[in-house]
Scaffold this active site. Structure first.
Site, PDB file in Angstrom:
ATOM      1  N   ASP A 306      -2.537   4.860  -8.788  1.00 35.10           N
ATOM      2  CA  ASP A 306      -1.488   5.819  -8.489  1.00 35.10           C
ATOM      3  C   ASP A 306      -0.152   5.123  -8.810  1.00 35.10           C
ATOM      4  O   ASP A 306      -0.107   3.965  -9.225  1.00 35.10           O
ATOM      5  CB  ASP A 306      -1.567   6.317  -7.045  1.00 35.10           C
ATOM      6  CG  ASP A 306      -0.830   7.648  -6.860  1.00 35.10           C
ATOM      7  OD1 ASP A 306      -0.036   8.018  -7.745  1.00 35.10           O
ATOM      8  OD2 ASP A 306      -1.024   8.307  -5.830  1.00 35.10           O
TER       9      ASP A 306
HETATM   10  C1  BGC Z   1       1.108  10.856  -6.476  1.00 37.03           C
HETATM   11  C2  BGC Z   1      -0.057  11.299  -7.307  1.00 37.03           C
HETATM   12  C3  BGC Z   1       0.415  11.775  -8.664  1.00 37.03           C
HETATM   13  C4  BGC Z   1       1.201  10.668  -9.327  1.00 37.03           C
HETATM   14  C5  BGC Z   1       1.703  11.014 -10.714  1.00 37.03           C
HETATM   15  C6  BGC Z   1       2.015   9.900  -7.222  1.00 37.03           C
HETATM   16  O1  BGC Z   1       3.176   9.630  -6.532  1.00 37.03           O
HETATM   17  O2  BGC Z   1       0.629  10.240  -5.298  1.00 37.03           O
HETATM   18  O3  BGC Z   1      -0.769  12.307  -6.637  1.00 37.03           O
HETATM   19  O4  BGC Z   1      -0.662  12.162  -9.453  1.00 37.03           O
HETATM   20  O5  BGC Z   1       2.324  10.355  -8.514  1.00 37.03           O
HETATM   21  O6  BGC Z   1       2.714  11.932 -10.685  1.00 37.03           O
END
Ligand code: BGC
Length: 774
Positions: A306
């Site tokens: 993530d």
């Molecule tokens: C979130 C994810 C997301 C990623 C990309 C993160 O901050 O937790 O769910 O897919 O960002 O945008």
């Protein structure tokens, strides 16, 4: 021949010892992967393992239009060989044409400089979040409430199609973090609190997104990234990205289950939980990433971090001393791609780690093989771009109809005293007061990940859709609807900020009305900005309802919220209550259809709605959570006190359950139990009913759950009609994870339950499995 043989040997060495793949591999495709891998330099390999944010490759021009900077793109791709890019500029939706152009350029450079296509990823969570004019479905929590797996599949198909229209082949979805803690700001992004609901929904969704063959995904389907692996939704503090403490039994039995289902359904990739479980950050866990997923399940997909989460290992989690150390830990644990949005340091440091022997070439090859597999499975080498001809249904009425149906099937009728609903104006027209901060805003109907990350500042992009107020005017006539909100959100503030209330004005307006509809709840948010300090619904909003109740006019509460905010003090003041959750673009229309009776309610609660702050239970609580008052002088008790239970929901018709049967009065682990029940529509309206099958293990060697959902289905019944619903329940599904961490089915009594009925059955023989997955 020699060449083919050596490829075969290479493929074998890449396989886990068990060599049992979650999905069967395609030998031709595997051969292509090996051929590409053999030609790659170390620089190219580490570059493939990096994912950057689009924002760093361009900027806004004088007209506030974001422009991709080709020179920058050239450097990032030719020098750093970056394998993946994500996100929308400024996290705001762009047009289909912009997406096509940007991704086409990225693909052109990738093929030119590396000969390997990029994989572009977007958070298309409930539709195409980041593409203007696309179809936004209700959020997953609503889809869960519909208990309709077919609808979920259709929604995913439409989102896949519309993503590909904008040239995007990869979505960061499905989300199957069990939403078991109402305080956590992301519970609406998944399918609620139950493992089986999440597992069945994720299976349907992956089929919808990826199509029927995960090895060959066509130009109308996308790759999925099931997230966030795993137990992300269980933070001890209730706040996003803080540590979770979960028993080993619960981890395996509940939190892991939907991810296991996703692996079996062939999800191409998974995204990892940003936080830690029992002190172990997931990004650093060889046990959970490599052992549980890749080895035990034989899942050959790709693991992406993530947001900047390798960095979090040293900046937040303090399990690494610096970035290089963090990269070593994460890659060795099993991370294949690092979402390191703003820096190419990853490439430099990972290369050094390989040269120093701290990360093996075998691990790098395994990671790159997994990345290439995703790109080959998506056919990106042969067809790096999609969109244009063949995508005419983008944002079409046909897609809108499905989103509307989903919204209607996902709103839960929780109370309807004296059949106040449906609101029909018989002889004289009915005057309705619409009040509350959610009465006239698209933003709160849609929730986060809607045109922007937080769902804020995007009213302009949602203009063509109807708020509740607009939809009610269309349905009942503008003259019959009075809008006086009383409480409003401070749109430029944080999601929970409200303007100075004007409750007296709403109360004065109520004098003209026959009935009051109070649209209350939350404004949109996601992730850490959605943290809260108090689960009670805002005081202003509760005061609004309390003051309105003094008028004596009947009140209908419409709850529009991403999590169940406590309302125990105002619930008794309402005659009818509808929880619309986060129903998306067509939420206003769906609600109007339901309130006037043009459509019937059929949704059920996807989570337990709490009543007290100190009783945040789930439906599958341990039996010993309910303790009666002790005898004698001691007046202690413990009870499960709920506002509405999981699986609760009313309709404009009634159903009667009868004749619950199980074909075996005794069974062993290898049996399949056939359970049937008759369901009759005993009311006067046609309706859909979700039929839920539960089990209870009456005595077990560790404290049993009160009950567990084992399966569900949804049927449609005309008035007077009866249908027999049959479930095939593998007896092994009744097993639990024992104190020793092994799957266990114990001899003894079970009850199978549907509605208020139950039927006994008995397990004749204890079985304890040695393998972690049964
Ligand atoms: C979130 C994810 C997301 C990623 C990309 C993160 O901050 O937790 O769910 O897919 O960002 O945008």
């Amino acid at each position: 021949m020699k060449h083919i043989l050596s490829l075969f040997v290479l493929m074998l060495t890449a396989m886990p010892v068990s060599a049992q793949f979650a999905i069967p591999r395609d030998a031709k495709l595997e051969a292509k992967i090996e051929k590409t891998l053999q030609k790659m330099t170390l620089d190219e390999k580490v570059g493939q393992m990096l994912e950057l944010n689009l924002d760093i490759m361009g900027k806004y021009d004088a007209n506030r239009v974001w422009q991709l900077n080709e020179t920058m793109l050239d450097t990032l791709i030719s020098k750093w060989k970056v394998g993946s890019i994500l996100n929308a500029p400024g996290t705001r939706a762009a047009t289909v044409a912009q997406w096509q152009e940007w991704i086409r350029l990225i693909q052109k450079k990738s093929m030119k400089y590396i000969g390997i296509p990029d994989i572009y990823g977007l958070d298309h969570n409930h539709g195409v979040t980041y593409t203007q004019g696309g179809t936004l479905f209700p959020q997953p929590i609503n889809m869960a409430a519909s208990f309709n797996t077919e609808l979920v599949k259709t929604g995913a198909e439409i989102t896949a199609y519309e993503s590909r229209a904008g040239n995007c082949p990869w979505v960061y979805n499905p989300v199957v973090d069990l939403g078991r803690d109402p305080r956590w700001p992301r519970i609406w992004e998944s399918y609620g609190e139950d493992a089986v609901v999440n597992a069945k929904m994720v299976t349907a969704q992956i089929k919808g997104y990826q199509g029927d063959d995960p090895n060959h995904i066509d130009r109308f389907h996308v790759g999925t990234s099931t997230k966030h692996y795993f137990a992300y939704g269980a933070p001890w503090t209730g706040k996003d990205r803080t540590p979770a403490y979960v028993s080993p039994q619960m981890l395996r039995e509940k939190y892991f289950e939907p991810f296991r289902a996703a692996a079996i359904a062939g999800t191409l990739t998974m995204m990892v939980n940003s936080g830690s479980v029992n002190g172990v950050p997931l990004h650093a866990s060889y046990e959970y990433l490599t052992k549980w997923l890749k080895e035990d399940l034989g899942w050959d997909g790709m693991l992406v971090t993530d947001w900047a989460d390798i960095n979090s290992l040293y900046t937040r989690e303090h399990v690494a001393k610096d970035k290089k150390d963090a990269i070593r830990i994460a890659i060795n644990a099993g991370i294949d791609m690092s979402m390191d949005p703003y820096s190419v340091d990853f490439c430099i440091l990972l290369k050094e780690l390989v040269q120093e022997g701290k990360v093996s070439m075998t691990r790098i090859d395994d990671a790159v093989r997994r990345i290439l597999r995703v790109k080959y499975r998506l056919n990106l080498f042969d067809e790096p771009n999609t969109g244009g001809k063949g995508y005419e249904k983008f944002g079409s009425d046909e897609h809108a109809q499905k989103a509307l149906q989903a919204a209607e099937e996902s709103m839960v009728l929780l109370k309807n005293q004296g059949n106040l609903l449906p609101l029909t104006s018989h002889s004289s027209p009915l005057k309705i007061l619409l009040t509350g901060p959610n009465a006239n805003q698209m933003r709160c109907l849609m929730g986060g990940w809607s045109y922007t990350w937080q769902g804020s500042n995007a009213e302009d992009l949602a203009e063509k859709y109807n708020t509740i107020y607009e939809a009610m005017c269309n349905k009942y006539g503008k003259d019959n609807i009075i809008l006086e909100q009383g409480v409003t959100y401070r749109e430029r503030g944080r999601y929970f900020e409200e303007n100075k209330p004007q409750i007296e004005q709403a109360v004065a307006a109520a004098a003209q009305a026959d009935v009051i509809i109070a649209c209350i709840g939350e404004n949109s948010y996601t992730e850490t900005p959605g943290n809260l300090t108090d689960l009670w619904l805002s005081e202003n909003q509760r005061n609004l309802v309390k003051e309105l109740a003094k008028t004596g006019k009947p009140i209908i509460l419409v709850l529009n919220e991403g999590r169940p905010r406590l309302i125990a003090d105002i619930e008794p003041l309402a005659k009818a209550i509808v929880d619309v959750l986060l129903p998306g673009n067509y939420g206003g229309d769906a609600l109007a259809n339901l309130l006037c009776g043009d459509a019937n309610f059929s949704a059920k609660m996807p989570y337990t709605y709490p009543k007290e702050i100190n009783s945040l239970n789930t439906y599958d609580y341990k039996v010993s959570e309910v303790v009666g008052t002790m005898a004698g002088a001691y007046d202690y008790d413990a009870r499960v006190s709920l506002q509405w239970p999981f699986g609760y929901g009313l309709s404009y018709t009634t159903y009667e359950y009868s004749n619950l049967k199980v074909d075996k009065s005794t069974f062993t682990a290898d049996d399949i139990l056939t359970v049937s029940v008759d369901v009759k529509n005993t009311g006067s309206k046609a309706g859909k009913e979700a039929v839920l099958l539960y089990s209870s293990d009456l005595v077990a060697s560790i404290v049993p759950d009160n009950r567990r959902l084992r399966d569900f289905t949804k049927i449609e019944l005309q008035p007077g009609e009866t249908k027999t619903v049959t479930f095939q329940l593998p007896a092994k599904n009744l097993a639990f994870v024992g104190a020793d961490g092994r799957w266990t089915l114990e001899e003894g009594d079970f009850l199978l339950r549907v509605g208020r009925l139950s039927v006994p059955t008995l397990c004749r023989e204890t079985k304890i499995w040695s393998s972690p997955n049964i």
